[in-house]
Design a protein around this motif. Structure first.
Motif, PDB file in Angstrom:
ATOM      1  N   MET A 149       0.714  -1.010   0.171  1.00  0.00           N
ATOM      2  CA  MET A 149      -0.157  -0.097   0.392  1.00  0.00           C
ATOM      3  C   MET A 149       1.064   1.418   0.080  1.00  0.00           C
ATOM      4  SD  MET A 149      -3.702   0.550   2.309  1.00  0.00           S
ATOM      5  CE  MET A 149      -2.958  -0.209   3.186  1.00  0.00           C
ATOM      6  N   ALA A 150       1.505   1.124   0.773  1.00  0.00           N
ATOM      7  CA  ALA A 150       3.010   2.780   1.119  1.00  0.00           C
ATOM      8  C   ALA A 150       3.459   2.946  -0.095  1.00  0.00           C
ATOM      9  CB  ALA A 150       3.772   2.087   1.702  1.00  0.00           C
ATOM     10  N   ARG A 151       4.052   1.684  -1.033  1.00  0.00           N
ATOM     11  CA  ARG A 151       4.323   2.029  -2.260  1.00  0.00           C
ATOM     12  C   ARG A 151       3.343   3.131  -3.364  1.00  0.00           C
ATOM     13  NH1 ARG A 151       7.263  -3.148  -4.694  1.00  0.00           N
ATOM     14  NH2 ARG A 151       5.029  -3.743  -4.846  1.00  0.00           N
ATOM     15  N   ALA A 152       2.151   2.004  -3.346  1.00  0.00           N
ATOM     16  CA  ALA A 152       1.388   2.756  -4.438  1.00  0.00           C
ATOM     17  C   ALA A 152       0.793   4.200  -3.662  1.00  0.00           C
ATOM     18  CB  ALA A 152      -0.259   1.416  -4.389  1.00  0.00           C
ATOM     19  N   ILE A 153       0.431   4.450  -2.712  1.00  0.00           N
ATOM     20  CA  ILE A 153       0.456   6.090  -1.705  1.00  0.00           C
ATOM     21  C   ILE A 153       1.129   6.658  -2.766  1.00  0.00           C
ATOM     22  CG2 ILE A 153       0.236   7.392   0.235  1.00  0.00           C
ATOM     23  CD1 ILE A 153      -1.037   4.760   1.418  1.00  0.00           C
ATOM     24  N   ALA A 154       2.567   6.160  -2.593  1.00  0.00           N
ATOM     25  CA  ALA A 154       3.609   7.083  -2.690  1.00  0.00           C
ATOM     26  C   ALA A 154       3.788   8.062  -4.024  1.00  0.00           C
ATOM     27  CB  ALA A 154       5.449   6.236  -1.915  1.00  0.00           C
ATOM     28  N   THR A 155       3.292   6.749  -4.858  1.00  0.00           N
ATOM     29  CA  THR A 155       3.056   7.709  -6.340  1.00  0.00           C
ATOM     30  C   THR A 155       2.162   8.269  -6.998  1.00  0.00           C
ATOM     31  OG1 THR A 155       1.584   6.092  -7.603  1.00  0.00           O
ATOM     32  CG2 THR A 155       3.472   5.298  -7.471  1.00  0.00           C
ATOM     33  N   ASN A 156       1.971   9.143  -5.402  1.00  0.00           N
ATOM     34  CA  ASN A 156       0.859  10.195  -4.999  1.00  0.00           C
ATOM     35  C   ASN A 156      -0.179  10.012  -6.407  1.00  0.00           C
ATOM     36  OD1 ASN A 156       0.985  12.036  -4.002  1.00  0.00           O
ATOM     37  ND2 ASN A 156       2.547  13.560  -5.469  1.00  0.00           N
ATOM     38  N   PRO A 157      -0.969   9.171  -6.143  1.00  0.00           N
ATOM     39  CA  PRO A 157      -1.742   8.298  -7.314  1.00  0.00           C
ATOM     40  C   PRO A 157      -3.105   9.667  -6.758  1.00  0.00           C
ATOM     41  CG  PRO A 157      -2.050   7.304  -5.606  1.00  0.00           C
ATOM     42  CD  PRO A 157      -1.462   8.612  -4.864  1.00  0.00           C
ATOM     43  N   LYS A 158      -4.277   9.619  -7.466  1.00  0.00           N
ATOM     44  CA  LYS A 158      -4.945  10.573  -7.820  1.00  0.00           C
ATOM     45  C   LYS A 158      -6.638   9.009  -7.257  1.00  0.00           C
ATOM     46  CE  LYS A 158      -4.091  14.373 -10.809  1.00  0.00           C
ATOM     47  NZ  LYS A 158      -3.527  13.456 -11.998  1.00  0.00           N
ATOM     48  N   VAL A 159      -5.921   8.066  -8.047  1.00  0.00           N
ATOM     49  CA  VAL A 159      -7.007   7.065  -7.786  1.00  0.00           C
ATOM     50  C   VAL A 159      -6.055   6.044  -7.520  1.00  0.00           C
ATOM     51  CG1 VAL A 159      -8.210   5.256  -8.569  1.00  0.00           C
ATOM     52  CG2 VAL A 159      -8.732   8.004  -9.854  1.00  0.00           C
ATOM     53  N   LEU A 160      -6.783   5.421  -5.793  1.00  0.00           N
ATOM     54  CA  LEU A 160      -5.813   4.396  -5.510  1.00  0.00           C
ATOM     55  C   LEU A 160      -6.251   3.139  -5.340  1.00  0.00           C
ATOM     56  CD1 LEU A 160      -3.261   3.751  -3.963  1.00  0.00           C
ATOM     57  CD2 LEU A 160      -4.573   3.925  -1.691  1.00  0.00           C
ATOM     58  N   MET A 161      -5.536   1.844  -6.505  1.00  0.00           N
ATOM     59  CA  MET A 161      -6.806   0.783  -5.928  1.00  0.00           C
ATOM     60  C   MET A 161      -6.314  -0.457  -5.522  1.00  0.00           C
ATOM     61  SD  MET A 161      -7.848   1.007 -10.302  1.00  0.00           S
ATOM     62  CE  MET A 161      -6.125   0.047 -10.955  1.00  0.00           C
ATOM     63  N   LEU A 162      -7.424  -0.560  -4.311  1.00  0.00           N
ATOM     64  CA  LEU A 162      -6.347  -1.875  -3.486  1.00  0.00           C
ATOM     65  C   LEU A 162      -6.785  -3.131  -3.123  1.00  0.00           C
ATOM     66  CD1 LEU A 162      -6.937  -0.038  -0.117  1.00  0.00           C
ATOM     67  CD2 LEU A 162      -4.844  -0.252  -1.630  1.00  0.00           C
ATOM     68  N   ASP A 163      -6.624  -4.364  -4.005  1.00  0.00           N
ATOM     69  CA  ASP A 163      -6.927  -5.763  -3.679  1.00  0.00           C
ATOM     70  C   ASP A 163      -6.751  -6.712  -2.637  1.00  0.00           C
ATOM     71  OD1 ASP A 163      -6.513  -8.088  -6.467  1.00  0.00           O
ATOM     72  OD2 ASP A 163      -8.005  -7.928  -5.197  1.00  0.00           O
ATOM     73  N   GLU A 164      -7.767  -6.718  -1.975  1.00  0.00           N
ATOM     74  CA  GLU A 164      -8.631  -7.744  -0.767  1.00  0.00           C
ATOM     75  C   GLU A 164      -6.881  -7.514  -0.567  1.00  0.00           C
ATOM     76  OE1 GLU A 164      -9.669 -11.841  -0.765  1.00  0.00           O
ATOM     77  OE2 GLU A 164      -9.625 -11.097  -3.464  1.00  0.00           O
ATOM     78  N   VAL A 165      -7.111  -6.277   0.490  1.00  0.00           N
ATOM     79  CA  VAL A 165      -5.808  -5.825   1.597  1.00  0.00           C
ATOM     80  C   VAL A 165      -5.893  -7.038   3.020  1.00  0.00           C
ATOM     81  CG1 VAL A 165      -4.258  -3.756   0.509  1.00  0.00           C
ATOM     82  CG2 VAL A 165      -6.521  -3.966   1.837  1.00  0.00           C
ATOM     83  N   MET A 166      -6.722  -6.938   2.950  1.00  0.00           N
ATOM     84  CA  MET A 166      -7.816  -7.093   4.507  1.00  0.00           C
ATOM     85  C   MET A 166      -7.674  -8.296   4.352  1.00  0.00           C
ATOM     86  SD  MET A 166      -8.574  -4.128   5.915  1.00  0.00           S
ATOM     87  CE  MET A 166      -8.229  -2.483   4.836  1.00  0.00           C
ATOM     88  N   ALA A 167      -7.717  -9.114   3.258  1.00  0.00           N
ATOM     89  CA  ALA A 167      -7.552 -10.736   4.054  1.00  0.00           C
ATOM     90  C   ALA A 167      -6.263 -11.171   4.600  1.00  0.00           C
ATOM     91  CB  ALA A 167      -7.087 -11.097   2.268  1.00  0.00           C
ATOM     92  N   GLY A 168      -6.747 -11.994   5.781  1.00  0.00           N
ATOM     93  CA  GLY A 168      -5.897 -12.939   6.532  1.00  0.00           C
ATOM     94  C   GLY A 168      -4.913 -11.683   8.163  1.00  0.00           C
ATOM     95  N   LEU A 169      -5.841 -10.749   7.661  1.00  0.00           N
ATOM     96  CA  LEU A 169      -5.291  -9.284   8.989  1.00  0.00           C
ATOM     97  C   LEU A 169      -6.412  -9.527  10.452  1.00  0.00           C
ATOM     98  CD1 LEU A 169      -5.185  -6.148   7.219  1.00  0.00           C
ATOM     99  CD2 LEU A 169      -3.541  -7.385   8.337  1.00  0.00           C
ATOM    100  N   ARG A 170      -5.717  -9.386  11.428  1.00  0.00           N
ATOM    101  CA  ARG A 170      -7.165  -9.565  12.844  1.00  0.00           C
ATOM    102  C   ARG A 170      -7.566  -8.098  12.587  1.00  0.00           C
ATOM    103  NH1 ARG A 170      -1.896 -11.023  14.599  1.00  0.00           N
ATOM    104  NH2 ARG A 170      -2.029  -9.483  16.119  1.00  0.00           N
ATOM    105  N   PRO A 171      -8.504  -8.404  13.642  1.00  0.00           N
ATOM    106  CA  PRO A 171      -9.634  -7.517  13.717  1.00  0.00           C
ATOM    107  C   PRO A 171      -8.852  -5.906  13.987  1.00  0.00           C
ATOM    108  CG  PRO A 171     -10.896  -8.786  14.539  1.00  0.00           C
ATOM    109  CD  PRO A 171      -9.136  -9.546  14.150  1.00  0.00           C
TER     110      PRO A 171
END
Lengths: 247, 306, 285
Positions: A149-171
């Motif tokens: 996510m950090a890498r994607a954010i660093a590209t200074n996006p106007k649109v950020l696309m995330l793919d199932e980043v929550m999988a495997g995370l605790r609450p």
């Protein structure tokens, strides 16, 4: 108000299989849009089409009203489309800082010095600062995802696309991640994310679109969409309904 | 990776500059020839490394080396001033690599390596079959700078130094990040905004320019070239063995390896004239097994222990 | 017209050996995952074993096939155990170089022992040929083809019918999956690499009769084997035979019909590799 991202009739075939079929949607500035759907529905393929990894067989894509349908991924990123992969793929031999700096240098087109500063900021934002000089192959799964996510954010996006980043995370971790996405949105970034974890979708999404067999079958707010009969069928599977004699 | 720190770099440069004036007695000619050979090998090795930084593991170096050799030979024979012919050799090789790079853009890893190998073999055959290149009989090459040792030595040294400077610049700049990112994840690099096509081609062009120069250099020094010698697969092998032995993705590694391996080779040749290649191959095998980061890696481990 | 068919026949017969060598390499690349740049040198070793056995004991190469296969299997297993196993997880580059190095050592050892002049095998059937419908089939050539076909048939039977063989196919198709289901990959790799080397060695015996035994004979076969497995698609053991045919025939036709075909024939293989690799790479997306 033009949409920041607009898809019109995107279609992708692999041999005889139509993975994405005539998908149209728009993402408004400052909006958080969730893409949900059963497994194998074509969500990641759609994301690949949006980011430019795949070429569409039909349809168009507009990023800030510019037609990017035939443009390669690097162009789209430079124009403001950032993407985090589902399975984190860090540059293993680079440090965490260097990984993020790559995004800042090329996606955000900063020079070496500025990119490093920007990378430090983003590390701070995503809580990765302690791991700044750690080689990326030493990271845990959670840290991998944050780096993604950090890498994607660093590209200074106007649109950020995330793919199932929550999988495997605790609450607790998921809550943190949700907070992070909201903070990113507050800086003026629109977000499109694929997700399976429904509570997250409910918390985060302004709007939801549901994809099944490569098609958009519903679109609207979380509650509308989750009480939609067709959506329920898609998730439960038509077989069950036939068995119950309801079909 | 900063083994060659400022101090070391400058001292080595001074040594290299002063080298032709060091008296070696009746071994002088011999040592001088080795020195020139080391220079050309180092240039070859470092240029391979520059390309390898983008993940493009090329076995086509022999092709550009040969193209450089023949370009120089043909142009110089046709009356083009030597230095121009020399530079043109590099340019021609670079242009050919642009073509190859563009065509093989989507090939990865081993597929890329094999494609480049195939390319080199095809080029060799074509040059062998054409008549104006002298075909299998070979071609006489005008002696570079009249065969004057000092001139030849400093030309070779100059070319190497320029390449080292370029290589170091790349390592320290945005280019270095781009190359490394492409190497470690080309698709991800694209998605992060790296213009992969441009950087891969740039690496190819820089690399091949210097390989072309090296081919011309050696041709102008040996006065005679044939397709098997100018396009010898051995050139491609040497070009990649050295960076691996010395330490990949660095300026110092390939150069260091060139010095060590060439000197070793000459020493072995004296001791066992026909068997030295066996030792060479054994060194390669052993260094892959026990020195995964090359000589530089070994040195760093020692430094770490201090 | 006869030339056309004769060329076809020559190409066909030649492709038998190519298929043998390529199958060996395909096993190494597909199953073990190692790009064995010394594969041709294993063939060369086989050729010299046949030569040595003939020179020392008057042993006919046909009989030498068996001890050669055994020796090369053992040799391959040894090479795997002592060195290849350690670079399985290393970058491809390292594996390439390791096998390069092994190849260099083997070539130059042969050079030391036998010198660079190719050694021909003086066997009775070397020069004779069968005449059939206006076409000529070299006895040795035809015999080699039949033998190669038989060996390959046996190989594919083993791959398809035995447990070990199927396990090898599984690994070739999905390395990670295979380890996940508990296949003992190390032993499989050992066997696969041993068989790969044995195939090269056996091909080497044939080459020694059809051509000669020379320290440099290996490289050409390595490259041609690569051409074939690349065309077949890495890891695709089945497509090796058709690919071998295509290349064998292409080579034969260029040799016959292109003026100064002998000189250009070498380039044919490489041009084909290059074109097929590049073509395939541009078709995805």
């Amino acid at each position: 108000m033009t949409s920041v991202l607009e898809a019109r009739g995107l279609t992708k075939r692999f041999g005889g299989l139509v993975a994405v079929n005539n998908v149209s949607f728009s993402l408004e500035p400052g909006e958080i849009l969730a893409v949900i759907g059963p497994n194998g529905a074509g969500k990641t393929t759609l994301l690949n089409l949006l980011s430019g990894v795949y070429r569409p067989d039909a349809g168009q894509l507009f990023l800030n009203a510019t037609d990017v349908s035939a443009k390669p991924p690097e162009y789209r990123c430079q124009q403001g489309l950032g993407r985090a992969f589902q399975i984190a793929q860090p540059f293993l031999e680079m440090t965490v800082l260097e990984n993020v700096a790559v995004g800042a240098m090329f996606g955000a087109k900063l020079n070496l010095g500025d990119a490093t500063s920007r990378a430090e900021e983003v590390l701070e934002l995503t809580g990765l600062s302690p791991k700044r000089d750690e080689p990326a192959h030493n990271l845990s799964l959670l840290e991998d995802k944050r780096l993604e996510m950090a890498r994607a954010i660093a590209t200074n996006p106007k649109v950020l696309m995330l793919d199932e980043v929550m999988a495997g995370l605790r609450p607790t971790e998921a809550k943190e991640a949700v907070g992070l996405v909201k903070r990113v949105r507050d800086t003026g970034v629109s977000v499109l994310f694929i997700e399976h974890v429904m509570p997250v979708v409910r918390d985060l999404a302004d709007r939801v679109i549901v994809v099944d067999y490569g098609e958009v079958i519903a679109s609207g707010r979380y509650h509308e969409v989750t009480s939609n009969q067709r959506v329920i069928e898609a998730y439960l599977g038509r077989d069950d309904l036939e068995e119950d004699g309801a079909a | 990776m900063n083994f060659v720190s400022r101090g070391w770099g400058w001292s080595l440069l001074l040594l290299a500059l002063a080298f032709p004036f060091i008296p070696f007695g009746d071994r002088t000619q011999f040592v001088q020839q080795i020195a020139v050979f080391v220079l050309s090998s180092a240039t070859l090795a470092l240029s391979w490394d520059v390309l390898a930084r983008t993940g493009q593991l090329s076995l086509a170096h022999a092709a550009f080396y040969g193209l450089g050799a023949y370009s120089y030979a043909l142009l110089a024979t046709a009356g083009v001033p030597q230095i121009l012919a020399f530079l043109a050799a590099g340019v021609i090789a670079a242009l050919a690599s642009l073509l190859l790079g563009a065509v093989t853009m989507r090939l990865q890893g081993m597929y890329f390596a094999i494609a480049t190998l195939a390319f080199a073999e095809v080029i060799k055959t074509i040059v062998n079959q054409l008549s104006f290149t002298g075909g299998p009989q070979g071609y006489l090459v005008p002696a570079l700078l009249g065969g004057d040792f000092l001139g030849v030595y400093y030309l070779g040294l100059g070319v190497l130094v320029v390449l080292i400077l370029i290589s170091s610049f790349i390592l320290r700049s945005k280019l270095g990040f781009a190359f490394t990112a492409i190497r470690q994840g080309e698709l991800v690099a694209r998605v992060l905004g790296v213009d992969v096509t441009r950087y891969k081609l740039l690496a190819f062009v820089i690399s091949s320019f210097f390989v072309g120069l090296t081919g011309a250099f050696v041709a102008g020094k040996t006065f005679y070239i044939t397709p098997p010698s100018a396009f010898d697969t051995g050139v491609s092998v040497v070009a990649l063995v050295m960076p691996i032995f010395g330490g990949l993705y660095s300026s110092a590694g390939p150069v260091l390896a060139a010095v060590i391996l060439r000197v070793l080779e000459e020493v072995l040749k004296l001791v066992a004239p026909s068997a030295y290649l066996i030792a060479y191959g054994a060194i390669l095998v052993l260094s892959i097994l026990y020195l995964p980061k090359g000589i530089l890696g070994l040195l760093e481990r020692f430094r770490g222990r201090k | 017209m006869t030339t056309f068919f004769q060329t076809f026949l020559n190409g066909l017969l030649q492709s038998g050996i190519y298929a043998l060598v390529a199958s060996g390499l395909a096993l190494s690349v597909g199953v073990v995952g190692i790009v064995n740049f010394a594969h041709g040198e294993f063939l060369m070793v086989g050729a010299f074993i046949a030569y040595a056995l003939l020179a020392a004991f008057g042993l006919d190469p046909i009989i030498s096939l068996i001890p050669t296969a055994i020796i090369l299997f053992a040799f391959g297993a040894l090479v795997y155990r002592s060195s290849l196993r350690h670079v399985l997880k290393a970058p491809e580059l390292n594996q390439m170089l390791l096998t390069f190095g092994i190849g260099i050592v083997l070539t130059n050892m042969a050079l030391q022992i036998y010198g660079s002049t190719p050694r021909t095998m003086n066997v009775a059937y070397q020069g004779s040929s069968l005449q059939f419908a206006g076409l000529s089939i070299g006895l040795a050539r035809g015999g080699a083809f039949v033998l190669a076909a038989a060996i390959l048939a046996g190989l594919y039977w083993v791959l398809g019918r035995t447990r070990t063989g199927k396990a090898m196919q599984a690994v070739a198709q999905n390395r990670v999956g295979a380890t996940l289901i508990g296949l003992e990959v190390d032993r499989l790799y050992l066997i696969a690499f041993g068989v790969s080397s044995a195939l090269a060695g056996v091909a080497g015996v044939m080459v020694s009769v059809l051509l000669y035994a020379s320290p440099y004979v290996g490289l050409v076969f390595t490259l041609k084997a690569f051409a074939i497995i690349v065309m077949a698609g890495l890891g695709n053991l089945r497509a090796v035979i058709p690919a071998a045919f295509v290349l064998g025939l292409a080579e034969a036709y260029v040799q016959t019909y292109v003026p100064d075909g002998g000189g250009w024939a070498e380039a044919v293989f490489f041009a084909l590799i290059f074109v097929s690799l590049v073509w395939r790479s541009w078709r995805i997306r």
